[in-house]
Design an enzyme around this catalytic site. Structure first.
Site, PDB file in Angstrom:
ATOM      1  N   HIS A 132     130.063  -5.878  29.311  1.00  0.00           N
ATOM      2  CA  HIS A 132     128.716  -5.368  29.056  1.00  0.00           C
ATOM      3  C   HIS A 132     128.542  -5.179  27.557  1.00  0.00           C
ATOM      4  O   HIS A 132     129.339  -4.489  26.903  1.00  0.00           O
ATOM      5  CB  HIS A 132     128.487  -4.055  29.797  1.00  0.00           C
ATOM      6  CG  HIS A 132     128.326  -4.250  31.274  1.00  0.00           C
ATOM      7  ND1 HIS A 132     128.433  -5.477  31.871  1.00  0.00           N
ATOM      8  CD2 HIS A 132     128.069  -3.368  32.266  1.00  0.00           C
ATOM      9  CE1 HIS A 132     128.235  -5.341  33.168  1.00  0.00           C
ATOM     10  NE2 HIS A 132     128.022  -4.081  33.442  1.00  0.00           N
ATOM     11  N   LYS A 569     118.272   4.967  34.895  1.00  0.00           N
ATOM     12  CA  LYS A 569     117.027   4.302  34.498  1.00  0.00           C
ATOM     13  C   LYS A 569     115.955   4.489  35.565  1.00  0.00           C
ATOM     14  O   LYS A 569     114.769   4.636  35.250  1.00  0.00           O
ATOM     15  CB  LYS A 569     117.293   2.816  34.256  1.00  0.00           C
ATOM     16  CG  LYS A 569     116.078   2.017  33.822  1.00  0.00           C
ATOM     17  CD  LYS A 569     116.478   0.606  33.422  1.00  0.00           C
ATOM     18  CE  LYS A 569     115.253  -0.207  33.032  1.00  0.00           C
ATOM     19  NZ  LYS A 569     114.501  -0.692  34.183  1.00  0.00           N
TER      20      LYS A 569
END
Length: 910
Positions: A132, A569
């Site tokens: 990532h 999120k």
């Protein structure tokens, strides 16, 4: 850190800062250093004047200024790491290591040896390196910074200098800083997965050589001191990787990439093992003229020599009476043959090469047992046992690869397979989840194949199905340890897991009726709805007899992955953290009901907004009973370099994790609080999370938020940074926020110093609880509940890094006035959150309990503020001067350098 140590740290930072100033003069001229000093002075006295000054600089000057401030941050970070490592060594000398402290707690509790032996048997800790993309610094930069840290450490350890500054060290530091200045901070192109794998291997090699063997030996000594010795071949600590296996949204991870990455890992793993054997062969010069050896060792060497005619005749002569050395020569020959076999792709030949690490460990164990039985106990339990522990941890593959794919991809394959068979009364894609589940569960019990000689799949489906064939080939070529888990992203129901199982069955990885499952299947629960349904999903999955047989085949262990980033999120930090905590409780209870052991895989990011924060505290804050020795935790981006770039820090972080898991597994097997107390606190957290969720969703549901986000942050630059192979947005998504991945979401807010994902909504949540008359309960929870105190600590840290005075500059310069109301909402929630957090912690200012860190942030802001001003100015130029998109490459370069600099200053990218 004691005051004198803090003073030493600041002295070294000043020293490197002065050397950097000399480099600036040598390389660019006195004018640049004068400008840097002018900007620094203005920041301390007049922020508006800084903005005015920087608004007029040309792009070339801006680039040099950004690089100067960024270089300072890199050097300051490295110095802090070096001093932190030294302080850790000092603390260890006075108070013992983390494992020693855990042992004291276990001893004080009076845990019987049989319980400890059971705990040792279940211990399975796995840090998992991912690709990532959150590490902005290039490997070339990090390598030079490592050299700076090594120099500082050597000087500090040299008794000849007695703490004085060494002229010779200064000269070498100056050289390194000059080269650092002449090295480009930006990558020329986006890394490929193989490049990301090489980066991970760099750290794994270092861990193999030093930190991991030390921690594993310390762990063995700890268990022995508690009366529960563990075998060297146990695997309490292993390493994992997603690099080359994570296909979710990354079109560049192909079957060939997977095999190439596994090959790369084996090349290094074999080399690391050979290097470890090189030192061992010099040690075990035991002669049969002096002491005997076991019959098993004699037989083993004889069998090896019969299978390995390539062993040089001179070794047969010079080691004729040194069977241990001769055995090592044979092991090294098998390693060489393994390397050749893997390169050529030829079949495994038992006795001539290794398939996995089992036979290698057996060879080493034959030596260890013989030594232990024939007056070589110390070396058997010393260097040789340490080598066995290391090989058991790393194998020849260094890290076990997880494979991950999105749930929808599996259903797309099955749709084509079922529709071709023609048994359904409607297309597979039109089935609702209930009907789909019934179909797939029935099919799992079936013995008929869904696939034939001709698959008839389109390109995308063939690629998805090909993953399973690749896994089968990898296991055959490299051994059973290289891939163990298949992760299903965005799992929403049990049909998502069964779909993957069916495709694995078609590839020959699973046989329900034979009780065969060569890999395990892992639901990844990422959104709040799925976290709330976690217990029900696992219960229904384990209630399927066919699936339960597969879990039995995997040792009655079921792994479940929890997604921190996407749930944050989706719902905000308070709701995300609370729902993950509750999901762990539910999963624990369901696993116990079905008689399986639960292994939780925590998908944490580097920032608090993506589940980050101190790993030790996070482990100890888990609900009781959720940790039965087995745990996986992602390590990514700047977290990897921060934890593992220096040997001392690598050892510390590994030991911290191992000690926390041991402590939680052995001591946290029952609630620390009464049922009534927990129930009361649960109600308070429901209130906090509920109000926080409402506030957060009100923000992210604002139709103008996408426009505000893209305008007030530099998120459009992330792709041009070339820090990762995976695209920033999910496929087939628009320019809004729904398809934006969690990393760029956090990246944008962090760069603009708003850092919304790390704290937004918490103030509203805490205020709602206080207004409901629960203020005393909040104080109670902060003092007595590890989960809540850890949560508050992480939020406080993020608030301290947030700077809305700088963020205001982004908004006023880059955002159209009609959208400023969103910033006003962010400011109001920030003020409420700071006030509520201070009310809970009892502090006057953020981080009052950590004055050294508080001062560090203040010093860093002196250098961060100019970078932010430059970023704002350059973004404004880029967006207004070149609306057609034909951007000046120098302007883009300057902007990307500001991103690197802010990331270095905050020690976070996203």
């Amino acid at each position: 850190m004691p005051e004198e140590l803090d003073a030493a740290l600041r002295a070294d930072i000043r020293r490197l800062g002065n050397l950097l100033g000399e480099t600036l003069v040598r390389q660019e001229g006195r004018e640049l250093l004068d400008l840097v000093e002018q900007v620094r002075a203005l920041v301390r006295s007049d922020g508006a004047a800084v903005a005015d000054l920087l608004s007029g600089v040309d792009v070339g000057t801006a680039i040099r200024l950004v690089r100067a401030f960024s270089a300072y941050f890199h050097l300051a970070n490295t110095t802090e790491q070096a001093h932190r490592g030294r302080e850790l060594l000092r603390r260890r000398a006075h108070h013992g290591g983390w494992l020693e402290q855990a042992a004291r707690l276990i001893r004080a509790r009076g845990v019987p040896p049989e319980e400890l032996l059971a705990a040792a048997d279940h211990l399975a800790i796995r840090p998992v390196f991912t690709a990532h993309p959150t590490e902005a610094a290039r490997r070339s930069i990090l390598a030079k910074l490592r050299a700076v840290a090594d120099l500082l450490d050597r000087e500090a350890a040299d008794p000849a200098t007695s703490g004085a500054v060494s002229t010779r060290t200064n000269r070498r530091l100056a050289e390194l800083i000059d080269v650092l200045w002449l090295t480009d901070e930006l990558r020329l192109e986006r890394p490929e997965p193989a490049d990301e794998a090489r980066n991970a291997v760099y750290y794994l090699n270092d861990l193999h050589a030093e930190a991991a063997p030390e921690v594993l030996t310390e762990l063995a000594d700890t268990f022995a001191s508690l009366g529960a010795p563990i075998a060297p071949s146990a695997r309490p600590l292993t390493f994992g990787t997603w690099i080359g296996g994570d296909r979710d949204g990354n079109p560049y991870v192909s079957a060939q990439v997977t095999m190439d990455v596994l090959m790369l890992q084996h090349e290094h793993g074999i080399r690391d093992t050979e290097q470890a054997l090189e030192s061992l062969v010099n040690e075990v010069s035991v002669s049969v003229r002096i002491v005997g050896v076991s019959a098993a060792l004699h037989a083993s060497v004889a069998a090896d020599l019969a299978n390995l005619p390539e062993i040089e005749k001179r070794f047969l002569r010079i080691n004729a009476e040194e069977p241990y050395r001769l055995k090592i020569r044979c092991i090294r020959a098998k390693l060489a043959n393994t390397r050749k076999r893997l390169a050529r792709g030829t079949p495994h030949q038992p006795g001539r090469d290794y398939l996995g690490s089992a036979a290698l460990i057996n060879d080493l164990e034959v030596m260890r047992t013989s030594l232990a039985e024939h007056r070589g106990h110390l070396i058997a339990e010393g260097g040789l046992a340490e080598l066995i522990r290391t090989v058991s941890a790393f194998g020849l593959h260094l890290a076990t690869m997880d494979v991950r794919e999105h749930a929808d991809a599996h259903h797309a394959v099955l749709a084509q397979l079922f529709d071709r068979v023609g048994e359904l009364d409607r297309p597979y894609a039109s089935l609702d989840r209930t009907a789909r589940t019934t179909l797939l569960v029935d099919e799992l019990e079936s013995r008929r194949p869904l696939t034939g000689i001709e698959l008839g799949l389109d390109e995308a489906a063939a690629k998805t199905f090909g993953v399973f064939s690749t896994i089968r080939k990898a296991l055959k070529r490299f051994g059973p340890e290289v891939i163990e888990s298949y992760i299903v992203s965005m799992t929403q129901g049990i049909d998502d897991v069964i779909a993957a199982v069916l495709l694995a069955r078609e590839a020959g990885l699973v046989d329900v009726h034979a009780g065969l499952s060569r890999i395990g299947f892992v639901p990844l629960l990422e959104q709040v709805a799925e976290l709330r349904a976690a217990g029900d999903i696992l219960d229904r999955l384990l209630s399927i007899p066919a699936y339960r047989r597969l879990v039995t085949a995997r040792g009655d262990v079921q792994e479940v992955m929890l997604g921190y980033s996407d749930s944050n999120k989706d719902a905000g930090i308070a709701t995300s953290q609370w729902e993950i905590h509750r999901a762990q409780r539910a999963l624990r209870d369901v696993a116990a009901k079905h008689g399986v052991r639960l292994r939780l895989f925590h998908g944490r990011g580097g920032t608090v907004g993506r589940g980050g924060g101190p790993t030790h505290d996070a482990i100890l804050a888990q609900p009781w009973g959720t940790l039965d020795g087995a745990i996986k935790v992602t390590e990514q981006g700047e977290v990897i370099s921060d934890k593992y770039s220096l040997p001392t820090l690598a050892r510390e972080n590994l030991e911290l994790t191992v000690a926390a898991v041991l402590q939680a597994s052995v001591l946290h097997t029952a609630p620390r609080q009464s049922a009534a107390e927990l129930e009361r606190w649960n109600g308070v957290m429901d209130t906090v999370a509920g109000a926080a969720h409402s506030a957060y969703r009100e923000l992210v549901s604002d139709p103008d938020l996408p426009a505000y986000f893209w305008a007030s942050t530099p998120t459009e630059l992330l792709g041009a940074l070339n820090i990762g192979s995976r695209p920033a947005k999910r496929p087939n998504t628009d320019a809004g926020l729904d398809g934006l991945r969690a990393i760029p979401w956090v990246f944008g807010w962090t760069q603009s110093r708003q850092i919304v994902p790390g704290w937004y909504g918490v103030g509203s949540g805490l205020r709602a609880a206080r207004e409901a008359g629960l203020g005393s309960e909040l104080d109670e929870m902060y003092g007595q509940w590890h989960f809540f105190s850890t949560f508050m600590s992480n939020v406080e840290m993020t608030l301290a890094k947030t700077d809305l005075s700088i963020a205001r500059r982004y908004v006023e310069r880059l955002v159209e006035p009609r959208l400023h109301r969103i910033f006003d909402r962010i400011v109001a929630e920030h003020e409420a959150t700071v006030a509520e957090v201070l009310q809970v912690t009892g502090e006057e200012k953020l981080l009052d309990a950590q004055p050294v860190l508080q001062r560090t942030f203040q010093v860093r802001d002196t250098y961060l503020e100019p970078l932010s001003h430059l970023q704002v100015e350059l973004l404004a130029r880029r967006r207004t001067e070149d609306p057609a998109g034909e951007h000046d490459p120098s302007l883009l370069r300057a902007l990307l350098l500001t991103v690197n600099g802010v990331a270095a200053g905050l020690r976070n990218t996203g």
